[in-house]
Design an enzyme around this catalytic site. Structure first.
Site, PDB file in Angstrom:
ATOM      1  N   CYS A  15      48.041  38.303  31.512  1.00  0.00           N
ATOM      2  CA  CYS A  15      48.763  37.388  31.767  1.00  0.00           C
ATOM      3  C   CYS A  15      48.784  36.830  32.964  1.00  0.00           C
ATOM      4  CB  CYS A  15      50.192  38.041  31.321  1.00  0.00           C
ATOM      5  SG  CYS A  15      51.711  36.899  31.653  1.00  0.00           S
ATOM      6  N   CYS A  74      46.143  30.388  31.695  1.00  0.00           N
ATOM      7  CA  CYS A  74      47.223  30.940  30.795  1.00  0.00           C
ATOM      8  C   CYS A  74      46.409  31.530  29.948  1.00  0.00           C
ATOM      9  CB  CYS A  74      48.344  30.017  30.407  1.00  0.00           C
ATOM     10  SG  CYS A  74      49.553  30.782  29.283  1.00  0.00           S
TER      11      CYS A  74
HETATM   12  N1  DGL Z   1      50.140  34.323  28.727  1.00  0.00           N
HETATM   13  C1  DGL Z   1      50.645  34.360  29.677  1.00  0.00           C
HETATM   14  C2  DGL Z   1      49.848  33.894  30.879  1.00  0.00           C
HETATM   15  O1  DGL Z   1      48.751  34.227  30.824  1.00  0.00           O
HETATM   16  C3  DGL Z   1      52.234  33.704  29.772  1.00  0.00           C
HETATM   17  C4  DGL Z   1      52.916  32.857  28.640  1.00  0.00           C
HETATM   18  C5  DGL Z   1      54.474  33.013  28.636  1.00  0.00           C
HETATM   19  O2  DGL Z   1      55.024  34.019  28.566  1.00  0.00           O
HETATM   20  O3  DGL Z   1      54.850  32.117  29.430  1.00  0.00           O
HETATM   21  O4  DGL Z   1      50.295  33.155  32.054  1.00  0.00           O
END
Ligand code: DGL
Length: 264
Positions: free
Chosen positions: A73, A184
């Site tokens: 993340c 993301c």
């Molecule tokens: N998958 C996450 C990232 O790489 C975040 C998505 C979220 O919860 O806003 O930033």
């Protein structure tokens, strides 16, 4: 030591990192934790997120007795990597925006950064830009909507190309933009739609492969043993918000059998 790797994300976007890990470390056991009770991360304040992550991740790591934690993340890694490292007792691999590889690839020196609103605002992201892409023009888009669209697509729902297209419009106005950083982990899952909508050839750069490679090196350094028998587990922080059946069908494809709830 058993090669058990913990993978963490706010939602199911981190599957993009998990699938790269499973390609190059197929004999490891994986525990995937999604913080569905606190999803999405991109709209949370820094204080809220640091508090949440430093509370949840030690519990998750203890619960699964993992050897490496992969923070799949960007929103969490660009904020709290050091804070998390100080509260868990295993090595942590973070996922941060692939600004450096994108700057190496871009010929036009105009680069797009596609992330959550939070990642776009981070000091850490600014320092990546000033360290590795000083001579580039950066066009930044922080999108909550695309995170939700990606979650829906991964769960098997149909997604609207025109909704995706309006989120990407600021990129496509720039005629010289030739490279876009998918900062993301959810957005790797929309690459097909992004490519379809792009008005010209654009390179889409993600961190997932590099993170998997870094994890493999670490597993070798730690001398982790490959496993003959594996039992991958899925852990969530809330049951009510999700369709358990859809999730279990989805994770079955990645060899996951269990769903456990960790109430934090
Ligand atoms: N998958 C996450 C990232 O790489 C975040 C998505 C979220 O919860 O806003 O930033």
């Amino acid at each position: 030591m058993k090669s058990r790797i913990a993978v963490f994300d706010s939602g199911i976007g981190g599957l993009s990192v998990l699938s790269e890990l499973q390609k190059i470390l197929p004999s490891s056991e994986y525990y995937y934790c999604l913080d569905n009770a606190f999803y999405p991360y991109g709209t949370k304040t820094e204080e809220e997120l640091i508090q949440r992550l430093t509370k949840l991740l030690p519990i998750f790591v203890r619960n699964c007795d993992a050897r490496i934690l992969v923070l799949a993340c960007n929103t969490a890694s660009t904020l709290a990597l050091e804070a998390i490292r100080s509260v868990v007792n295993i090595p942590v691999v973070g996922v941060v925006p692939a600004i450096k590889p994108a700057a190496n690839l871009s010929k036009s020196r105009v680069i797009g950064l596609l992330a959550t609103e939070a990642t776009v605002r981070r000091k850490y992201t600014d320092s990546l830009i000033s360290d590795f892409a000083k001579d580039c023009e950066l066009i930044k888009i922080g999108s909550r909507k695309l995170v939700d669209i990606a979650e829906a697509k991964i769960r098997g729902d149909l997604v609207s190309l025109s909704e995706i297209s309006s989120e990407l419009a600021p990129f496509f106005k720039h005629e010289n933009l030739d490279t876009i950083v998918l900062a993301c982990t959810h957005f790797d899952h929309l690459r097909e739609e992004f490519e379809k909508l792009a008005p010209r050839d654009i390179r889409w750069v993600s961190s997932a492969g590099a993170v998997a490679l870094r994890t493999k090196t670490l597993a070798e350094e730690l001398g982790l043993k490959e496993l003959d028998k594996k039992e991958n587990r899925l852990i969530g922080t809330q049951v009510a918000k999700m369709n358990l059946h859809t999730l279990s069908v989805l994770f079955k494809r990645y060899g996951f059998a269990f769903y456990q709830t960790l109430i934090v």
